[in-house]
Each structure stands twice: as structure tokens, then as C-alpha cells.
Design a protein around this motif. Structure first.
Motif, short mmCIF file in Angstrom:
data_model
loop_
_atom_site.label_atom_id
_atom_site.label_comp_id
_atom_site.label_asym_id
_atom_site.label_seq_id
_atom_site.Cartn_x
_atom_site.Cartn_y
_atom_site.Cartn_z
N TYR A 99 0.80 -1.21 0.00
CA TYR A 99 0.00 0.00 0.00
C TYR A 99 0.84 1.28 0.00
O TYR A 99 0.54 2.23 -0.70
CB TYR A 99 -0.96 0.02 1.20
N CYS A 100 1.92 1.29 0.74
CA CYS A 100 2.76 2.48 0.86
C CYS A 100 3.79 2.61 -0.24
O CYS A 100 4.48 3.62 -0.34
CB CYS A 100 3.48 2.48 2.21
N GLN A 101 3.91 1.60 -1.07
CA GLN A 101 5.07 1.52 -1.95
C GLN A 101 5.16 2.61 -3.01
O GLN A 101 6.27 3.02 -3.37
CB GLN A 101 5.17 0.13 -2.58
N SER A 102 4.06 3.11 -3.53
CA SER A 102 4.18 4.19 -4.51
C SER A 102 4.82 5.41 -3.86
O SER A 102 5.71 6.04 -4.45
CB SER A 102 2.84 4.53 -5.16
N GLY A 103 4.43 5.73 -2.64
CA GLY A 103 5.04 6.85 -1.93
C GLY A 103 6.49 6.59 -1.58
O GLY A 103 7.34 7.47 -1.69
N GLN A 104 6.79 5.35 -1.17
CA GLN A 104 8.18 4.99 -0.86
C GLN A 104 9.07 5.13 -2.10
O GLN A 104 10.17 5.68 -2.05
CB GLN A 104 8.26 3.54 -0.33
N ILE A 105 8.58 4.62 -3.22
CA ILE A 105 9.35 4.68 -4.48
C ILE A 105 9.55 6.12 -4.92
O ILE A 105 10.64 6.50 -5.37
CB ILE A 105 8.66 3.83 -5.56
N MET A 106 8.52 6.95 -4.80
CA MET A 106 8.65 8.35 -5.19
C MET A 106 9.68 9.07 -4.31
O MET A 106 10.50 9.85 -4.82
CB MET A 106 7.29 9.05 -5.13
N ALA A 107 9.67 8.81 -3.02
CA ALA A 107 10.64 9.44 -2.12
C ALA A 107 12.06 8.93 -2.40
O ALA A 107 13.01 9.72 -2.45
CB ALA A 107 10.26 9.18 -0.66
N ALA A 108 12.21 7.63 -2.61
CA ALA A 108 13.53 7.06 -2.88
C ALA A 108 14.09 7.57 -4.22
O ALA A 108 15.28 7.86 -4.33
CB ALA A 108 13.44 5.54 -2.89
N THR A 109 13.23 7.70 -5.21
CA THR A 109 13.66 8.21 -6.51
C THR A 109 14.15 9.66 -6.39
O THR A 109 15.19 10.02 -6.95
CB THR A 109 12.52 8.11 -7.54
N ALA A 110 13.42 10.48 -5.66
CA ALA A 110 13.85 11.87 -5.46
C ALA A 110 15.19 11.91 -4.73
O ALA A 110 16.08 12.70 -5.09
CB ALA A 110 12.79 12.64 -4.69
#
Length: 153
Positions: A99-110
């Protein structure tokens, strides 16, 4: 009110209340459901998107503040850092419930876009506020380091 912005590289015009959160415009008006609603108070990170490359919480970012902005969602994130993060996430089986992974991926990518070789402290600071109910934090950190290595290769 009408607001024109670029979402995932495409110019879009939203007819929305200027006080409406970007999250709901993305999900309800544009059908982009990859960005998740978590808490609604910008504390969990599930709704993270990029505004001109900077991670923001879309649940507390209002459509009326976005005229001319470039917004990138999980559906449109791309580039060397994003590809490395997504590959590392898959390789290390980071998600549990996901559930949290899209937000985690966006933060990690930034993070990796700005700091290609982050320390554990850099990772902790960048990922602070991205809550994972399944507590996969150790895998997330390991995946960010792996993504960093993949970007060098």
C-alpha cells in the motif's frame, strides 16, 4: 476554477475547487489511482508525488497552488534513478502489502536523483515520514543502496 499543469509530461487542465487536494484530482478526475490515500494529514507518505522534481504530499497540496507546475506520479516516474529503484524493489521483494510503496518509491527516486550515493543517515532523512505498516524499513534501505549501486553500473 481551471488550473493547467503538466502531469507525467502531459498538459492537463483541471476544473476543480482551488482548495481541493491534488490527490483527489489525480484519483477522481484523472483516474490515476497509483497515488494512495493514507492519512489525509501529510504524515504517512502514501500520497507522495513530485512537484517540479521535489517530493510532496498530494493530500495537502491544493490544486489552486499548482498553476503551471510539473507533477510526476508513480504512473509517470522515469529516468535512471526511478528505473534503478524499481529494479531494486523487485529484486529484493521490498513490498509486503504494497500500500505504501508508490510513496516509498517516489521518495527514494527523489533522494537518488539528488544524492546518488546516500548514507544510511541520508536515507533515513529522505524517507522520514513514509510509513510502512508492514515495517519493511530494512528492505527499503537495502533496496535504496542497491539502486544506488545499479545507477553506478
Amino acid at each position: 476554477m481551471s488550473v493547467t499543469l503538466k502531469i507525467n509530461g502531459e498538459t492537463r487542465t483541471l476544473d476543480a475547487d482551488p482548495e481541493s487536494p491534488l490527490l483527489w484530482a489525480l484519483r477522481d478526475e484523472l483516474g490515476m489511482t497509483g497515488t494512495k490515500f493514507g492519512c489525509g494529514i501529510a504524515s504517512c507518505g502514501a500520497c507522495t508525488v513530485h512537484w517540479d522534481g521535489v517530493p510532496i504530499r498530494s493530500c495537502q497540496t491544493f490544486v489552486g497552488d499548482l498553476e503551471g507546475a510539473e507533477i510526476t506520479t508513480i504512473e509517470g516516474v522515469d529516468g535512471k534513478a526511478a528505473q534503478a529503484v524499481q529494479a531494486a524493489w523487485n529484486e529484493l521483494d521490498v513490498p509486503q502489502c504494497g500500500y505504501c510503496q508508490s510513496g516509498q518509491i517516489m521518495a527514494a527516486t527523489a533522494l537518488l536523483s539528488e544524492t546518488p550515493k546516500p548514507t544510511d543517515e541520508d536515507i533515513d532523512a529522505a524517507m522520514d515520514g513514509n510509513v510502512c505498516r508492514c515495517a519493511t524499513y530494512a528492505r527499503i534501505r537495502k533496496a535504496i543502496h542497491l539502486a544506488s549501486d545499479k545507477m553506478e553500473a
